[in-house]
Design an enzyme around this catalytic site. Structure first.
Site, short mmCIF file in Angstrom:
data_model
loop_
_atom_site.label_atom_id
_atom_site.label_comp_id
_atom_site.label_asym_id
_atom_site.label_seq_id
_atom_site.Cartn_x
_atom_site.Cartn_y
_atom_site.Cartn_z
N LYS A 81 0.92 -1.24 0.04
CA LYS A 81 0.01 -0.05 0.02
C LYS A 81 1.15 1.30 0.01
O LYS A 81 1.97 1.20 0.71
CB LYS A 81 -0.94 0.14 1.20
N SER A 157 -9.66 2.39 2.16
CA SER A 157 -8.34 2.69 1.81
C SER A 157 -7.37 1.65 1.10
O SER A 157 -6.54 1.90 0.46
CB SER A 157 -7.87 3.47 3.26
N SER A 181 -10.17 -0.39 6.85
CA SER A 181 -9.44 -0.18 5.31
C SER A 181 -8.89 -1.34 5.27
O SER A 181 -8.54 -1.52 3.85
CB SER A 181 -8.40 0.87 5.83
#
Length: 497
Positions: A81, A157, A181
């Site tokens: 990420k 996210s 997330s």
């Protein structure tokens, strides 16, 4: 296609047998990224790839030939990420052009641990940006898409990480969670998402969200893979004081605890009032999961109540406390991070205004502006009082209370409903799901694929008290054996259905 759905164990076995090399694995996944990310279905799950990935894979292959395996992830391609720092040619930008000049001095601790265990970082995944009104949209990556149906949201996210895993763009991925997330994108993309206890995995080198709630965890195709990755990530880190609580706790054993018959004698509670009732599809899948748990030998206690949840969700002080943390920690991060970029939230806001066509084409930055107006003073008694209330309501009077009252090993709940349609004009509907309570508590939870509605995955979440990862992995793995529900995506084009 076998590699696109392979587990870490399978990829390791194939490497050991000489069927595939690490270079083969890396080239296969880079080719899929090339064909599926910006071209073809246009998933927009990956922001960029590392041009050194093949060369690194060649090094891992040479080490394997010498019998020098680094660890359980040797030669396995991973995507990370974009809020986790990486040194080298990859950017760390939180999906924003504002941070393209950021130059981390070292890898985030979790990234360094992956490399030390032999994993090959392919690149960085798309995520929801600071100015996103639609989950999975960022200025750098654009709107990420759900691989199962391309007009549907990838949620959360860590959306790019989850979408990349189910689409076969990597062997596994790293995500981060504040509230939802990891769990939410795992549910709607149909993968396993593990949110560890806050403090079990280091956040050093992570662009901060709400540090009292932030945690780093894996997104994988199987529970066993999640256990393998967690064993690599877990442990104390002097760069992250929160991990001091993990010191002395056993780091291994996550794989050893997995048992297909583990549901026999396990006590699992169904918190209907807390987690059911917001989506009929999610409820139906969760009901099937509850029946499967009971049929496999679990003692299902149904229903149980979490009376503090309504107070935890309605107390505005808790939201304010979280925003105070964002102000304090994000300002500090921007001020100290090497490179040329905005040095504060105020400068970030000004950058976004100056580049509104790129950074804010669909929505504004009201949340950032509100955060910037706060003091960020974590010595303020109002902040301390709110933080204490959040922990009391979610822990002592929440998860811990219901587990203790009914002598439960875990709670089970629908992770969330099927993915909604992407709407860049109106943004996302209010988030509903099982992530809020474990998020506020900083407690672990794991989402596992459990079913589907018209081709869209739906997951269930198992949650329990602090440091209960072994229990949750054991339960989730056993559930996965009796009700396997992972399926590769169809990349269905947009439709009216």
């Amino acid at each position: 296609m076998a590699l696109a759905v392979a587990s870490i164990d399978q990829m390791q076995s194939w490497q050991s047998a000489g069927r595939f090399s690490a270079v083969d694995l890396v080239r296969f996944h880079l080719d899929r990224i090339d064909r599926l990310n910006l071209r073809g279905p246009g998933l927009r799950a990956v922001l960029e790839t590392d041009p050194q990935a093949v060369a690194i894979a060649e090094e891992r292959d040479a080490e394997r030939r010498r019998g020098e395996l680094r660890g359980p992830l040797h030669g396995i391609p991973v995507l990370v990420k974009d809020n986790l720092e990486t040194v080298g040619e990859l950017h760390t930008s939180n999906g924003s052009t504002a941070l393209l000049g950021l130059r981390p001095a070292q890898d985030a601790t979790v990234v360094a641990k992956l490399r030390a265990a032999g994993a090959i970082v392919l690149g960085k995944t798309n995520k929801s940006g600071w100015t996103s009104g639609s989950a999975g949209w960022s200025p750098r990556g654009g709107q990420g898409r759900n691989p199962h149906r391309l007009d549907r949201s990838p949620h959360g996210s860590s959306s790019g990480s989850a979408a990349a895993v189910v689409a076969g763009l990597c062997g596994f991925a790293l995500g981060t969670e504040t509230i939802g997330s990891i769990l939410s994108p795992a549910g709607v993309n149909g993968v396993v998402g593990l949110k560890p206890t806050v403090g079990l995995t280091s956040r050093a080198g992570m662009i901060p969200g709400v540090p009292s709630l932030d945690t780093v965890g894996p997104l994988c195709r199987t529970v066993a893979d999640a256990a393998t990755v967690l064993a690599v990530l877990a442990g104390a880190d002097p760069r992250d004081p929160a991990t001091a609580a993990a010191a002395g706790r056993p780091r291994g054993g996550y794989r050893a605890c997995l048992d297909a018959d583990a549901l026999v004698g396990t006590r699992i509670g169904v918190a209907r009032e807390a987690f059911f009732g917001y989506d009929d599809h999610a409820d139906a899948v969760a009901e099937d999961a509850v029946r499967a748990l009971a049929a496999a030998g679990a003692t299902v206690v149904d229903p149980v109540e979490v009376p503090s949840l309504s107070r935890a969700t309605s107390d505005e002080r808790l939201v304010l406390a979280q925003l105070q943390e964002v102000k304090h920690h994000l300002d500090a991060y921007l001020a100290g991070a090497p490179g040329e970029h905005p040095r504060s939230i105020r400068e970030l806001i000004e950058y976004n205004r100056a580049h509104a066509d790129v950074e804010m084409p669909h929505s504004g930055q009201e949340t950032l502006e509100m955060v910037d107006e706060l003091s960020g003073d974590l010595t303020d008694p109002a902040y301390s009082t709110a933080l204490a209330a959040m922990r009391r309501l979610s822990r002592d009077e929440g998860i811990d209370a219901v587990l203790r009252e009914h002598r439960l090993d875990a709670l089970v709940a629908p992770t969330g409903g099927p993915a909604w349609k992407i709407d860049l004009v109106n943004g996302d509907p209010p988030a509903r799901g099982s992530a809020l309570l474990p998020g506020l508590a900083g407690y672990p939870a794991i989402s596992v694929p459990a079913g589907a509605v018209r081709g869209l995955p739906v997951g269930v979440t198992f949650l329990a008290g602090a440091w209960s990862e072994r229990t949750l992995l054991r339960i989730a793995h056993a559930f996965e054996q009796v009700q396997p529900a992972f399926f590769p995506p169809a990349f269905t084009p947009p439709s009216v259905g």
